[in-house]
Design a protein around this motif. Sequence first.
Motif, PDB file in Angstrom:
ATOM      1  N   GLU A  30      40.365  17.349  33.176  1.00 15.08           N
ATOM      2  CA  GLU A  30      40.501  18.805  33.105  1.00 15.08           C
ATOM      3  C   GLU A  30      39.371  19.530  33.833  1.00 15.08           C
ATOM      4  OE1 GLU A  30      41.104  19.747  28.964  1.00 15.08           O
ATOM      5  OE2 GLU A  30      42.493  18.056  28.784  1.00 15.08           O
ATOM      6  N   PRO A 106      37.786  24.321  30.946  1.00 10.10           N
ATOM      7  CA  PRO A 106      38.348  22.987  30.705  1.00 10.10           C
ATOM      8  C   PRO A 106      38.349  22.692  29.200  1.00 10.10           C
ATOM      9  CG  PRO A 106      36.456  22.921  32.219  1.00 10.10           C
ATOM     10  CD  PRO A 106      36.455  24.250  31.556  1.00 10.10           C
ATOM     11  N   VAL A 138      42.746  25.503  29.574  1.00 10.16           N
ATOM     12  CA  VAL A 138      43.639  24.349  29.474  1.00 10.16           C
ATOM     13  C   VAL A 138      43.378  23.489  28.240  1.00 10.16           C
ATOM     14  CG1 VAL A 138      42.203  22.778  30.878  1.00 10.16           C
ATOM     15  CG2 VAL A 138      44.693  22.476  30.830  1.00 10.16           C
ATOM     16  N   SER A 219      46.307  20.330  34.088  1.00 11.37           N
ATOM     17  CA  SER A 219      45.110  20.914  34.700  1.00 11.37           C
ATOM     18  C   SER A 219      45.269  21.150  36.191  1.00 11.37           C
ATOM     19  CB  SER A 219      43.883  20.053  34.413  1.00 11.37           C
ATOM     20  OG  SER A 219      44.071  18.725  34.825  1.00 11.37           O
TER      21      SER A 219
END
Length: 231
Positions: A30, A106, A138, A219
């Motif tokens: 990610e 992330p 994400v 991602s």
Amino acid sequence: MSKILFVMTGVDHWTLADGTKHPTGFWAEEAVAPYRAFKAAGHEVVVATPGGVVPTVDAGSLSPEANGGQEGADEVAAALASIDEIKNPVDLKDVRLADYDAVFYPGGHGPMEDLAVDATSGRLLVDTLRSGKPLGVVCHAPAALLAATDADGSNVFAGRKVTAFTNAEETQAGLAGRAKWLLETRLVEAGLDVQVGEPWAPHVVVDGNLVTGQNPSSSAPLAAELLKKLS
């Protein structure tokens, strides 16, 4: 060239319901997949964490099982090791949104521990949403949205369409029964319109300047959507 802020967890554990500290941090894919996409497009990346601590990678995200085999795991580990920005983060409290063109969070379980209750991150999210600048979040990082509240305590993302790591995925990963709370449930309780996709499949939701991804495989497509907004 745009300047993109990565806001990353500063912890190396997630406290479970029984008080156990589950080792974690950020999820490698990610960070790596969006970083590659942004750099390939010619953009600059700056990493920020609470306290300016160097973020910890979740060891599970470097395993062969998480990367389609040992070759994939080695490749992700090498890519991560080459990202100097992660080794030299700035303190989140020193961040000025005006210096950046987009913001990206992330995931990994780490944000469930710190960013979910971090007031500095919460204010940054409020300001980014209202600025109209692209905002990408994400997997477990939507936990940070829980701290984005107005003076009256309401969540500024209430009513927004989002996705995030789902209760089904947490159950399949084996941690749902041990968690203090589940991300999908808490986001719904805060008034967000959570759009659930198939477990583990790429799923990205775009609502205005907000782009969210459900899981690690989301991602890269999330990064592609952010790049569209920067072009």
